[in-house]
Design a protein around this motif. Structure first.
Motif, short mmCIF file in Angstrom:
data_model
loop_
_atom_site.label_atom_id
_atom_site.label_comp_id
_atom_site.label_asym_id
_atom_site.label_seq_id
_atom_site.Cartn_x
_atom_site.Cartn_y
_atom_site.Cartn_z
N LYS A 11 0.83 -1.21 0.00
CA LYS A 11 0.00 0.00 0.00
C LYS A 11 0.86 1.26 0.00
O LYS A 11 0.49 2.27 -0.58
N ASP A 12 1.99 1.18 0.68
CA ASP A 12 2.80 2.39 0.88
C ASP A 12 3.98 2.56 -0.07
O ASP A 12 4.53 3.65 -0.18
N THR A 13 4.40 1.50 -0.71
CA THR A 13 5.66 1.60 -1.48
C THR A 13 5.54 2.37 -2.77
O THR A 13 6.51 2.96 -3.23
N GLY A 14 4.39 2.31 -3.40
CA GLY A 14 4.26 2.92 -4.73
C GLY A 14 4.73 1.97 -5.81
O GLY A 14 4.74 2.33 -6.99
N ALA A 15 5.15 0.76 -5.44
CA ALA A 15 5.57 -0.23 -6.44
C ALA A 15 4.38 -0.56 -7.34
O ALA A 15 3.28 -0.77 -6.85
N HIS A 16 4.61 -0.56 -8.65
CA HIS A 16 3.49 -0.81 -9.56
C HIS A 16 3.27 -2.29 -9.86
O HIS A 16 2.26 -2.67 -10.42
N THR A 17 4.26 -3.13 -9.49
CA THR A 17 4.16 -4.55 -9.82
C THR A 17 4.38 -5.43 -8.60
O THR A 17 5.33 -5.22 -7.83
N LEU A 18 3.49 -6.38 -8.45
CA LEU A 18 3.64 -7.40 -7.41
C LEU A 18 3.89 -8.71 -8.14
O LEU A 18 3.07 -9.14 -8.95
N ASP A 19 5.03 -9.32 -7.86
CA ASP A 19 5.46 -10.49 -8.62
C ASP A 19 5.48 -11.69 -7.67
O ASP A 19 6.34 -11.77 -6.79
N LEU A 20 4.51 -12.59 -7.83
CA LEU A 20 4.42 -13.73 -6.91
C LEU A 20 5.12 -14.94 -7.49
O LEU A 20 4.85 -15.37 -8.62
N THR A 21 6.03 -15.49 -6.71
CA THR A 21 6.80 -16.63 -7.19
C THR A 21 6.94 -17.68 -6.11
O THR A 21 6.41 -17.54 -5.02
N GLY A 22 7.62 -18.77 -6.42
CA GLY A 22 7.78 -19.86 -5.48
C GLY A 22 9.08 -20.59 -5.77
O GLY A 22 10.05 -19.97 -6.23
N GLY A 23 9.01 -21.91 -5.71
CA GLY A 23 8.02 -22.91 -5.77
C GLY A 23 6.88 -22.65 -6.76
O GLY A 23 6.96 -21.81 -7.63
N ALA A 24 5.84 -23.43 -6.55
CA ALA A 24 4.60 -23.17 -7.26
C ALA A 24 3.76 -22.32 -6.32
O ALA A 24 3.24 -22.83 -5.31
N PRO A 25 3.64 -21.01 -6.59
CA PRO A 25 2.94 -20.14 -5.63
C PRO A 25 1.52 -20.60 -5.34
O PRO A 25 1.01 -20.42 -4.23
N GLU A 26 0.91 -21.24 -6.34
CA GLU A 26 -0.49 -21.68 -6.18
C GLU A 26 -0.63 -22.76 -5.10
O GLU A 26 -1.75 -23.05 -4.64
#
Lengths: 352, 111
Positions: A96-111
């Motif tokens: 909410k606070d960073t201003g980062a425009h991209t959230l990149d979810l990774t793992g492993g298999a994040p699902e």
């Protein structure tokens, strides 16, 4: 194909310190090749410092349904490290606070994280422009409970980025395991069916290409054209962009390089292909990596080498944008992987 | 000095030939670079031609370089082997076509 992680096999390369030793010994200790640090110093590019934070890359756990031969995470079904709701909430508060425009979810298999869907739903509410899921594709077909992932991704306009080392079965399975190619084709068709990757569709489906061996990736645009032609003609599959990523000499890929006696030649290739223009855009300058247990790293590779950010702030719970922006990026010889040729990042090449 | 005529690590020293003849070395590498750029033939097609020729001229350095180049370009092993066969067919054809000379000579000398 080895069916267990290095960690489970108690292989010495499961130890990050040992990996860093290997990367600093031999050809680099003898000064046969310059260390990454000295290379940067020669070009007045040392130290590397972050620019504006654009991407928050969150590793939600090392568990995976695949055991890929080149995996820098050493992920697999036997890995139990998984992000908790508490840490996810801390990530959401930061986003909410960073201003980062991209959230990149990774793992492993994040699902495979049981809280994955909740996390995506919450993340899309906080106004991030681009929510990426790095999906290995086969997870979609691995179990009935994952079959509706394409619909879930569509509902939340998640940007799907999937790995595909080649358009032939043999080369894909050689790197990612038997049966992976056919399962990936099936999953890509399921994603296409709901609109992902189709021409002019805003449901983004990109592929990641990693070389399936001890060689560097070729021209990204040429590979993309070949992938598009082959996947379209043979399987009627569509996708948007291909990102070519260089395999970094850590974890299972390092193990492979050493076992196949390719390590020195590979490091020579990386160093010879060093491109100063790539240094200016390496992903650690606009990305922060968060581990399953909330620690902060300059990139996912440093996370696996346990090189935490060189800052008084090292955990997501204490996040402070200003303090972190003053840090110096931690480097070692694996960084040559991101500066070779046209460069390499989780978004593909970095030099046009 | 190596104990063998061919040393794999010599391949990466190829560029040093300019040290003993800068002008000619530079001309060669400029020409070489231009040859393999995209043109009427794609760089991919040229890579396969280079691989075939590497085998015909039996250059281990070239085989090393163009196998790696092919892998980088996503060229499959089937494509690589077909290219080598194309080179081998021309090479064996070049030998066999000389047998016409043998046949001519044989006939000329025979009653």
């Amino acid at each position: 194909m080895k069916l267990k992680s290095l960690k489970k096999r108690e292989n010495e390369l499961a130890n990050a310190k040992r990996q860093l030793e290997i990367l600093s010994n031999g050809i680099f200790q003898d000064e046969e090749l310059p260390t990454f640090r000295s290379k940067l110093k020669t070009l007045n590019l040392f130290p590397l410092q972050p620019k504006i934070l654009e991407i928050l890359q969150i590793n939600v756990g090392y568990m995976c349904n695949q055991v890929c031969a080149h995996c820098h995470v050493d992920a697999g079904p036997d890995r139990k490290e998984i992000m908790t709701r508490e840490t996810m909430q801390q990530c959401l508060d930061v986003i909410k606070d960073t201003g980062a425009h991209t959230l990149d979810l990774t793992g492993g298999a994040p699902e495979m994280n049981p809280l994955f869907r909740w996390f995506v739903e919450e993340a899309t509410k906080v106004g991030v422009k681009d929510v990426i899921v790095r999906s290995n594709l086969t997870i979609i077909t691995a179990n009935k409970k994952y079959n509706d992932l394409p619909e879930f991704f569509k509902k939340h306009k998640v940007h799907v980025i999937s790995s595909m080392p080649h358009w032939t079965e043999g080369k894909t399975d050689q790197q990612r395991g038997d049966g992976v190619f056919n399962a990936s084709i099936k999953a890509l068709k399921m994603l296409n069916a709901v609109g992902y990757g189709m021409p002019n569709s805003d449901l983004k489906l990109d592929l990641v290409y990693n070389p399936s061996g001890a060689f560097l990736p070729g021209n990204q645009a040429a590979l993309e054209a070949d992938f598009k032609k082959a996947l379209s003609e043979k399987f009627n599959i569509h996708f948007h962009n291909l990102f070519s990523i260089t395999n970094l000499p850590i974890s299972r890929f390092l193990d492979y390089l050493i076992a196949s006696e390719n390590y020195e030649d590979y490091m020579y290739n990386l160093v010879e292909a060093f491109n100063p223009a790539a240094v200016k855009n390496v992903m650690c300058t606009n990305t922060l990596s968060v581990s399953w247990d909330g620690w902060l790293y300059d990139c996912d590779f440093n996370q696996m080498l346990e090189l935490k950010v060189d800052s008084p702030i090292q955990h997501i719970r204490d996040f402070n944008k200003k303090t972190l922006s003053k840090r110096t990026i931690c480097i070692s010889q694996h960084c040559y992987g991101c500066t070779a040729g046209a460069g390499s990042s989780c978004q593909g090449t970095v030099v046009q | 000095m190596s104990n063998t005529y061919y040393e794999p690590s010599d391949l990466r020293k190829f560029g040093t030939i300019t040290e003993w003849s800068e002008e000619l070395g530079k001309k060669f590498f400029d020409y070489y670079g231009s040859v393999f750029e995209e043109g009427a033939l794609s760089a991919r097609e040229k890579s396969l031609i280079a691989l075939a020729v590497s085998h015909v001229v039996k250059c281990p350095y070239c085989i090393d370089a163009y196998t790696q180049d092919g892998l980088k370009r996503g060229i499959t092993k089937e494509e690589m082997m077909e290219a080598v066969h194309a080179g081998a067919a021309i090479e064996s054809g070049a030998t066999l076509v000389h047998s016409v000379q043998m046949m001519n000579k044989y006939k000329k000398l025979s009653m």
